[in-house]
Enzyme design. Structure first.
Site, PDB file in Angstrom:
ATOM      1  N   CYS A  38     107.751 -10.977  83.830  1.00  0.00           N
ATOM      2  CA  CYS A  38     106.959 -10.758  85.045  1.00  0.00           C
ATOM      3  C   CYS A  38     107.866 -10.524  86.249  1.00  0.00           C
ATOM      4  CB  CYS A  38     106.004 -11.917  85.299  1.00  0.00           C
ATOM      5  SG  CYS A  38     106.851 -13.454  85.618  1.00  0.00           S
TER       6      CYS A  38
ATOM      7  N   PHE B 182     103.133 -15.044  76.163  1.00  0.00           N
ATOM      8  CA  PHE B 182     104.053 -14.848  75.035  1.00  0.00           C
ATOM      9  C   PHE B 182     105.479 -14.579  75.470  1.00  0.00           C
ATOM     10  CE2 PHE B 182     103.108 -10.443  76.086  1.00  0.00           C
ATOM     11  CZ  PHE B 182     104.341  -9.823  75.899  1.00  0.00           C
TER      12      PHE B 182
ATOM     13  N   GLU C 144      99.277 -17.177  71.376  1.00  0.00           N
ATOM     14  CA  GLU C 144      99.130 -17.154  69.927  1.00  0.00           C
ATOM     15  C   GLU C 144     100.137 -16.217  69.279  1.00  0.00           C
ATOM     16  OE1 GLU C 144      96.969 -16.406  72.309  1.00  0.00           O
ATOM     17  OE2 GLU C 144      95.308 -15.187  71.561  1.00  0.00           O
TER      18      GLU C 144
ATOM     19  N   GLU D  11     101.231  -2.330  85.316  1.00  0.00           N
ATOM     20  CA  GLU D  11     102.345  -3.066  84.722  1.00  0.00           C
ATOM     21  C   GLU D  11     102.481  -2.630  83.268  1.00  0.00           C
ATOM     22  OE1 GLU D  11     101.766  -7.326  84.492  1.00  0.00           O
ATOM     23  OE2 GLU D  11     103.915  -7.656  84.779  1.00  0.00           O
TER      24      GLU D  11
ATOM     25  N   SER E  53      98.468 -12.073  82.636  1.00  0.00           N
ATOM     26  CA  SER E  53      98.156 -10.834  83.345  1.00  0.00           C
ATOM     27  C   SER E  53      97.185 -11.110  84.486  1.00  0.00           C
ATOM     28  CB  SER E  53      97.536  -9.831  82.375  1.00  0.00           C
ATOM     29  OG  SER E  53      96.238 -10.268  82.023  1.00  0.00           O
TER      30      SER E  53
ATOM     31  N   LYS F 233      98.356 -24.886  75.924  1.00  0.00           N
ATOM     32  CA  LYS F 233      97.767 -23.848  75.076  1.00  0.00           C
ATOM     33  C   LYS F 233      98.737 -22.680  75.104  1.00  0.00           C
ATOM     34  CE  LYS F 233      95.766 -20.441  74.645  1.00  0.00           C
ATOM     35  NZ  LYS F 233      96.374 -19.268  73.950  1.00  0.00           N
TER      36      LYS F 233
END
Lengths: 498, 498, 498, 498
Positions: B282, B150, B177, B384, B227, B174
Site C-alpha cells: 500500500c 494478504f 485467506e 490501484e 482496499s 482474521k
C-alpha cells in the site's frame, strides 16, 4: 582466594597503575575478600578521554539501534540475575531475595530505556510564522559520570546508565569502594549486549578520582547518590565547573500511622521498610509517627513482638532465608551502635535493643532496634542512622505529624497509613516531601516515573530516570527554518542553469 | 503434503466445524499447498466470547507485566525470524529478504509496545478547583478485532496486536485467506511468551466471519487494512454497530522527481519502491511524476535499463536472491495483465512490457513493467494496480505535480526528490497526503510514530501504532475527586467513634 | 524633572532606606534622567520574607484562577504597550519599533503562561502494581528570583515572570540598574491584573542585593541572563547554596553564508541581526562567515553599501524612524570603540568605520561598523562586543565554518543561509549551538518552545520558558497509593463499627 | 416584538429563503417569542462551500495569530456575559446564575484554545535511521460541523468551536431550533474578535439541514451532542459518508451514597445535580443509589425536605433567584409528566410529586419530584427523563451498586460519596463510565481535560475538548526526510556549476 577489583576501560578490564587500594570485606563473615584499586586522577582523565572519543559514533547510531542494545542488556541481566544478586550479598550483606529485588528495580529502568526512540522525540511546530517552522532535537550531552553509593551497587547505577546510554552519551561509573564488583559485571554484560567499547567505563577510586572527574572539562553531566554533605559538595563543585549536576542526598523518612489505619497492615509495612537491608536504604522508614497515644501504644506493642522475632543473619546459605543481614562494615556498625547509645542517653525509650544481638555469625550484625518516645530534638531523630533502628514519635494530632515532617531537613520519602480519603489527599498535597506513599511504606517511583526528594535530599531541578532522566541526559537544540523562494518556480524557465 | 490451516482459540489450534474452505497456493510454483478453513459466523461469535472472558484478568494484570510478555514476544520473534519469513514467502511470494524486512517492521511495533507503562499514562491535575483534583485513566476497550490483508501477513497484524494487547485488550485476528499460516505462528509465539489463553485468537474465514465480528455486540474496536471499497464498507458497518473503527484503504503513491534531484538516487529509490514485493504494497510507488520534459526523458531512460535488468523469480532457493517474486495469485496476475492492456489501449507508452516475462518458474509472475506518457484520465493512473507496473507522468511544473496528487482520490503516501529546501518544505506542507517522503521513496512512519493516510486511504480519525494506536485501543476515564473534611481533625477528639 | 526609581514590595512602591544609588541616563541625549536606588542586603532579605509569606495563598489558588490573572495581564500589557516601549527607549536607547517588538516577544510568554492548567499536568499511572497507583504533581518551588540584563528590560523579565507566577510561585525581580523603570510598570500592571500583593516584587540594586538573594535560605530558584562570567559566578554561588539555577551568559553568534544562499536575503537578514538594537542582543549576529572567497567578496560589497546607509540616531521622535539607536551608556560606548581599535591593530580590514559617526544628537552613538578578513585569533572574534560591529570571516569551505563555530567558547545562536536541504540538515545536526536558524538570522525560539544556548552560554540543564520553564519553576512530587480493604465489604455487616 | 432567527453566513446575518420555520417560546411564560428559520438542504451546501473557501487562508494563518483571535473572543464573551446569559434564560428557561455558569464552562474551552500553538505541536525524531529524520504535523481537517442540543445553547457549541477554529478549520454550527439565538451572538463576537468572514457560520434548521451536512463531500468532521438514538444515527450516517464523527448521546447518571458518606454533603450535592437546570443536563444525577436500607432511609428523609422546599419559578427577574426554572417546552413537559405517571404505575414510591406544582407563572413548570424504591426494571430507571425527577434505588451492598451501573445502557457520568479511599479507588477503576465523581456530583472534566462517556453515551474514539478535541480536529501528516549529499562538499570545487 583474594580478589583484586580493577577498572573497566574501553571494553576491557584494566588494572590501575595506582599504588593505592582499599580492602573489601564480606560483611556477613568479616572476612577480607580482597581489594579494590583506588585509581589516580590521571587515570580518571584518561577514562574521560576514552569516553569522549567513543561518544561521537555512539551518538550517530540511531536511537532505535541504541535501544536494541538495551533490549539485549535486559535479557542478559535476567540470565545473570542470580549471580549478580549473590555478588551483591557477598559485598553488601543484604539477603539474597532483597538483592534480587534491587536488581529488578534496576532492570525496570533498562526496560524503560528500551523506549528511547519515543522518549527522545522533540517538538515540531509548523508555521510559527508564515512558512517558518521550528523544531527541537534532544541531543546527548556527551560524557556522563555516575557516582554511586554502597547500599545499592546495582540498582542505583542502573537508574543512570541505561537512560544516559540510550540518549547517546558515554558513561563513566565510579562505584562505591565498599562493593565495587557488581559494576564490572554490568560493564561486561553491556559489552556482551553490543555496546561499543569506550561508551561505558568503570573507574574505581575515592575522592581523588571524584575530584578529577568533577574538574575534567570534558565531563558534561554528573549524577550522584549518597549522603547529603557529599551531595551538596558535589553539586557545588560540579556546578562551579559548569556541569549539570543532579545530586541526591540523605533522608529521614517518616511513616505516619493514623488512628483509622489498618494497623496490622501498617506494622507489616513498617517492618520491611525499617529493617529491610538493615535500614541501609535512602527510602527506609526510620521514623514511625503514631498519631494519638492510643495508636502509639498499640503500634509499639505490635512492633515490639515483630522486631524481637526478626530473623537476622547471613544473606546467603541459610534456609529459610533470613529477613535481615549485616551492616556493610565494621565502622558503620560502630556508628550505628553509637547512635543507639545516644538515643538512650537523650531519653528515648529503648523498647528493643539490637546491640548485643547474636546472629550466630561473626559479621557486622546489629539486631533490630526499636525506640519509643523519640522527640524532635534528639540526635537519632535529626540524623540519618542508616541502620536497623526505628524511632517511634508520638504526635498529638495529624497536623503535628505534618509539621514535624515539613520542618525536617530532609525531604526524600514519607508515607501515611489511613483509610480516609481526605487525610491522604491533604497529606499528599501539603507534605514537603518528594515521594509520598499512601499505605505504601517505600514509595519508590517506578522506572517510568522519576525518583527524587525535596529540600536537602536533592540538589538540582531534575529527578532521576523517567522523563526527567531523559531531560537530564540531553541538550535541547531548537531549529527555526524558512527557505528562500525561487528554485521551484524559476528553475524550469532557465533549465540550463543546473 | 497438504496443509489445513485452522483457528487458534483459547490457547490452542482448533479445527473449524465449517464445511467451507479455500485453497492455498505457492505463488512461485502455482502448486496447491493445502486449504484454509472458512469458519462460520457462529464460531466467530464463540471466539468473541472467549476473548471477552479472558480480557478481564488480562486488564487487571499491571501494564508492567503485560509489557514483559511483549519483551519475551520480541525475543521469540527474533529467534523464529527465518522460519516466519520463509512461511511468508511460501504463501505470499515476496523474496526472503523482503519477508525478513516485513518482519522487522512488525517487530518494531512490538518493541514500541514494550514501553506501554509509559505510554498508558493519564493526566493528573491537582486543584482543578480548591482541593478538587482531576485525573484520567486510559483503560482497555475490551475485545479488539484485526482484519488484515494478504500483502503483509506478519507486519500488518503486528501493527495492531502488540499495541492492543499491551493496552490490556484481548484480540481476534482474521488474516487474509491467501496467506493465513503466519497468523498461527504469531499465536503460538504469544502463548510461549506468556500471554494467557484466550487473550489472542485467530479466526480464519471470509465475509461471513467478518460480518459476524462486525455485528457482535461484544466487539469494541475494529482495525482493518485492505482496499478502499472494503475499508469504507467496514468503517460504515462497524460504525453503524457502534464500534470504533480505523479502516485503511488503497493508495496511488506518487513520487515527484524535480529537475534538481539526485537522479541516480531517485531511480534507485523508485526501483525498490515500485517493484519491491511486486508492487503489492500500500506504500508502493506506482506513479513517478517527472517535472519537466528533460527530467522525464532522463528518468525514463535510466528506469528502462534498470527495469529490463530486474531479476524476477522465486523468492526462496535462488542465489543470488531475486529482486522480485511472483504476484500472490492467478486471478490477481490476470487483473494486473488487464491493467497493462488498458494502459496500452488508452494511449500510454509501454516502455518495458512485463507481460510475457519468463521467470524460469511456473508461478504467477509478471515482469517489471514501465509506462511513459501516462495521463490523469487513464485507468492505470486512477486505480490501484497492486502489481509491478510503474507509470511515468510528465508534469509541466512543480505546481502541476502538486495539484495532480492533491486531486487524486487516495492520500496514503507520496515522495519528492529534490535538493531544494524550499521545494521540500512547500511540498510537505501543501500536499494532501498522510505520509510524505523527502528523498525517501516509501515514507512508512516508524513504530513510535503512526501510520495513516488521508482522503479515501483512511476512515476514522486515528492512525495505526504510535500514540494514535494507544489512543485507539483505550477508553479514557476522567475522575474528579474531592473529600469531605472532618475525619482527620475530629477523630481524636472522639476516639470512641471508631 | 529627575526621577527616583525605587522598589516594589508587597503591592506598593517603597523607597529604599539605602544611602546608595546609581545615575540613570537617556542614552540618546546623554542627559541624566535621575537615579535608581541601590537597596541593601537587609532589604533584599525582607523582600524574600514578603514573597515567602504571600506564596502559600497563591499556591493554593487553583491554576485556572492564576491563569486568569495572566489573561488580564496580557490585556493590560497590550493597552500599555506604547508607553512601555517609550520607557524602554528612554532608558535603553533602542528605537521605538524595536522596543515594541521586544514587548511582543515578552507578551508571547504571558500568552503561553495562560495555558498553565494544561502545562502543569502531572502523570497518572493506574496499576503500577495490582491496585497500586502512582501519580505526579508539579508544585511550585516557592520564592523565585530573576536577575535580568539591561538589553531587554521587558522581554527577559517576561521570559521568567509569567511562567513562574502561573506555576504558583512568588517572584522577586532584580532589574538592571541601567534601565530599571520598566520593571515597576510590570509590577503595577500585575497588581492591576489581580495578582495578590507580595507575590511579585521588584528590588533595585547591585551586587549587594544579588548576593543577599543568592544567600537567602528562602529563595528556591534563580534565573539569570547576562554575561558569561557573571552567569557562571551566579550559577556556582546559587548552586553552592542549594538552589536550582539557570544562568544564561554571553554569545558570539555566527551566520554562515553558503555560496548557494539567496545573497540579498542574507544581507538583509544580517543587517537587522547585526545592527538592530545596536548589537546589544545576546542573539545578535556578530560574525558573518562567508564560505568561499567569491561569496565573501560579494557579501562584503553588499554589506558595505547597506552599513554606510544605516539610519542611526535617537529612537524616538524622528520620522522616518531611525534603524539603530545609541549604545546604552558612555562606558559601554568606550568599550566598543576599544574593540574596534583592537580589530584594526590586530589586522582586520575595517570596511566601514562607525567610530566618528555623527548621529546629529549628543548621545552614546557608534555608527555601524564592518570588518572583513577577521580571523579566529583576534579579540574581536573571540569576545562578545555587544555593539554595532560585524566581523566577516572567510571560511575555506563548509566544514571550516562548522569547526570554527563548534570550537568557539559560546553556544547561544547561529544561522546558515543556503538553499540546500542537505547542508541545512547537516548543519542543524552537527553544530554545537543551542538555537539554530536556517535562513533565519535570529532564531529565538517562540514562547511555547524554550530559549537556551549550549556550552558557556548557559549553565544548568533547563532552558527558559516553554516546557522547560514550567519544569524549572516546579518541584515534582510523586505519590504511590494503595488502600486497605475491608471497609466497603464489611461495613454493612457490622454497622455498629462506625 | 416577534423575532426572526436566521443564519450567519460569511460574516453576516442572512435570511434563509426557506419557507419553513419553527416557533420559539419563552418557557417561563409560554409566550411565543418569534420564529427560527429552517434552512434548506441547498443552503446548507452553500454554507459548506463558503466555509470551504474561507478555510485555506485561515489554515495559512499561523496558530499564534489564530490564538489571538481566541484571546479576543474570550474578552468579548466576558464583556457580553450578562446579555448572553439572559438570552439563554429567555429561550431555554434555566435560571440566570445557571446560565452564567454554562457560559463560564464554555469560556474555559476558549481559554484552553488560546494555547493552540503549544497544543498543535507535532513530534520530531532525529535519526530514525542514519541521517533520516521524521516529524509529524497536525493540520486542520477542513470544514467542521457542530450539531448541538437545546440544553446548553452556549456551552456545548463552545466545547467545539474554539478548538476547531484554533486548529485552523472552518466551522458550521447547527444549533437547536428551540434556542437558536445565542449562536448568532457567538458568531457576531467571533467576527468582532477578528475571525475572517466565512470561517464560522451558523445554519438554522432541522433534519433537512443535518442530512445535507452529513452528505456533503466537503464536510470533514462532525461533532454532535444530543440523545443516543440521534447520536447513533448521525455517527452511522456520517461514518458511512467517510467523515470522522464524534457523537455524544444520552445518560442516566447514578450517584452512589455509601453508609460512611458525609450525608449532608451528599444531599446538597444531589439537590443541585438532580434539579439544577430542571434536570435537563446530560450530566444530571437522575438516580441516587443508597447502599443499605439505613442509608436509604436517612437519605430519602433529608431529600424529601429539600425537594419540597425547592424554589421553582422564572429564571429572570425574581429576587432571591429561583433555584430551578421551567422545562424547555410544552411537549417536553408532557413527556416528563408521563414518565412520572409511569413510575407510579410501575410501583415506585412517589415521595414528592412535582406534577401539579404552582410556580406562580404560566410557563412549562414541573416541580421537583422524588421517587423511592425505584427498581432496575422500571421505565423511569431505564430511560433518560431529562426532567426534575430523581429516583432513589436501594442497593443491598456496594457491589450491587457497581453492577447496576455497569449494566446500564448509558455510560456518561457517575459519582460516589464516601470517605473511604479503598471504596473510591475501586469504584473509579471498576465502573464502566467515562466521567466519575468522588464526592463530586457532576464530574464534568475541565476544558483542558476531555468530556466523554462510555458505552452508548458516546460514538467514536475521541472525546470532546482537551487533547482529544485537538486530535479530533486535526489530521496527522508524517514526513520522513533525508537529503542527497554532494552540494556542500562539491560546490566550491566547481563553483561554475551554479
Amino acid at each position: 582466594m583474594s580478589i583484586l577489583v580493577s577498572n573497566f576501560i574501553n571494553g576491557s578490564v584494566v588494572e590501575s597503575t595506582s599504588s593505592r587500594s582499599a580492602d573489601l570485606f564480606n560483611p556477613a563473615t568479616g572476612e577480607r575478600r580482597g581489594q579494590v584499586q583506588l585509581s589516580t586522577a590521571q587515570e580518571a582523565e584518561e577514562v574521560v578521554q576514552v569516553a569522549k572519543n567513543a561518544q561521537a559514533a555512539w551518538q550517530a547510531t540511531p536511537p532505535l539501534q541504541r535501544a536494541r542494545v538495551m533490549f539485549k542488556f535486559k535479557q542478559l541481566l535476567e540470565e545473570n540475575a542470580d549471580a549478580l544478586a549473590t555478588l551483591i550479598t557477598e559485598e553488601h550483606g543484604k539477603v539474597h531475595s532483597d538483592a534480587l529485588g534491587e536488581l529488578t528495580r534496576g532492570l525496570e529502568v533498562v526496560e524503560f530505556s528500551c523506549g528511547i526512540p519515543h522518549l527522545l522525540k522533540g517538538e515540531h511546530s509548523l508555521n510559527v510564522g508564515r512558512e517558518i517552522d521550528s523544531y527541537s532535537m534532544m541531543q546527548p550531552v556527551g560524557v556522563c559520570v555516575g557516582i554511586t553509593p554502597f547500599n545499592f551497587p546495582v540498582m542505583v547505577p542502573l537508574w543512570m546508565i541505561p537512560v544516559s546510554l540510550a540518549c547517546g552519551n558515554s558513561f563513566i561509573l565510579k562505584p562505591s569502594e565498599k562493593d565495587p564488583s557488581a559494576a564490572l559485571v554490568l560493564a561486561k554484560l553491556l559489552k556482551q549486549a553490543g555496546l561499543p567499547d569506550g561508551v561505558f567505563n568503570v573507574v574505581q577510586g575515592d575522592k581523588e578520582v571524584v575530584d578529577a572527574l568533577l574538574e575534567s572539562p570534558d565531563v558534561a553531566a554528573v549524577s550522584f547518590v549518597g549522603s547529603t554533605p557529599i551531595a551538596e559538595a558535589i553539586y557545588a563543585k560540579g556546578s562551579a565547573n559548569g556541569k549539570r549536576v543532579q545530586a541526591l542526598g540523605g533522608a529521614k523518612n517518616h511513616l505516619v500511622v493514623m488512628p483509622d489505619a489498618d494497623l496490622d497492615g501498617a506494622v507489616n509495612a513498617i517492618m520491611g521498610a525499617a529493617y529491610g537491608a538493615a535500614g541501609e536504604r535512602c527510602m527506609a522508614i526510620s521514623v514511625a509517627v503514631a498519631v494519638g497515644e492510643e495508636t502509639a501504644d498499640r503500634l509499639v506493642e505490635k512492633l515490639k513482638q515483630k522486631v524481637e522475632a526478626l530473623r537476622v543473619g547471613p544473606g546467603l546459605g541459610v534456609t529459610p532465608e533470613n529477613e535481615m543481614g549485616p551492616l556493610v562494615s565494621e565502622p558503620h556498625k560502630n556508628k550505628v551502635l553509637d547512635y543507639i547509645q545516644s538515643g538512650v542517653e537523650q531519653g528515648a525509650k529503648l523498647v528493643v535493643d539490637g546491640r548485643n544481638f547474636n546472629a550466630g555469625a561473626p559479621g557486622y550484625f546489629v539486631g533490630g532496634t526499636l525506640f519509643d518516645n523519640v522527640t524532635e530534638d534528639m540526635t537519632i531523630y535529626k540524623e540519618e542512622i542508616f541502620g536497623p533502628v526505628l524511632s517511634v514519635v508520638r504526635a498529638d494530632d495529624y497536623q503535628h505529624a505534618v509539621n514535624m515532617i515539613n520542618e525536617h531537613e530532609f525531604g526524600n520519602g514519607t508515607a501515611i497509613f489511613t483509610r480516609d480519603g481526605d487525610t491522604a489527599r491533604n497529606f499528599a498535597e501539603q507534605i514537603e516531601i518528594g515521594m509520598v506513599g499512601v499505605n505504601v511504606p517505600i514509595p519508590v517511583p517506578m522506572a517510568f516515573h522519576s525518583f527524587g526528594g525535596w529540600k536537602r535530599s536533592i540538589f538540582g531541578p531534575l529527578n532521576v530516570h523517567g522523563n526527567d532522566g531523559v531531560r537530564f541526559y540531553t541538550r535541547m537544540k531548537t531549529v527555526t527554518a524558512r527557505w528562500p523562494k525561487g528554485q521551484r518556480e524559476s528553475e524550469f524557465v532557465m533549465p540550463t542553469m543546473k
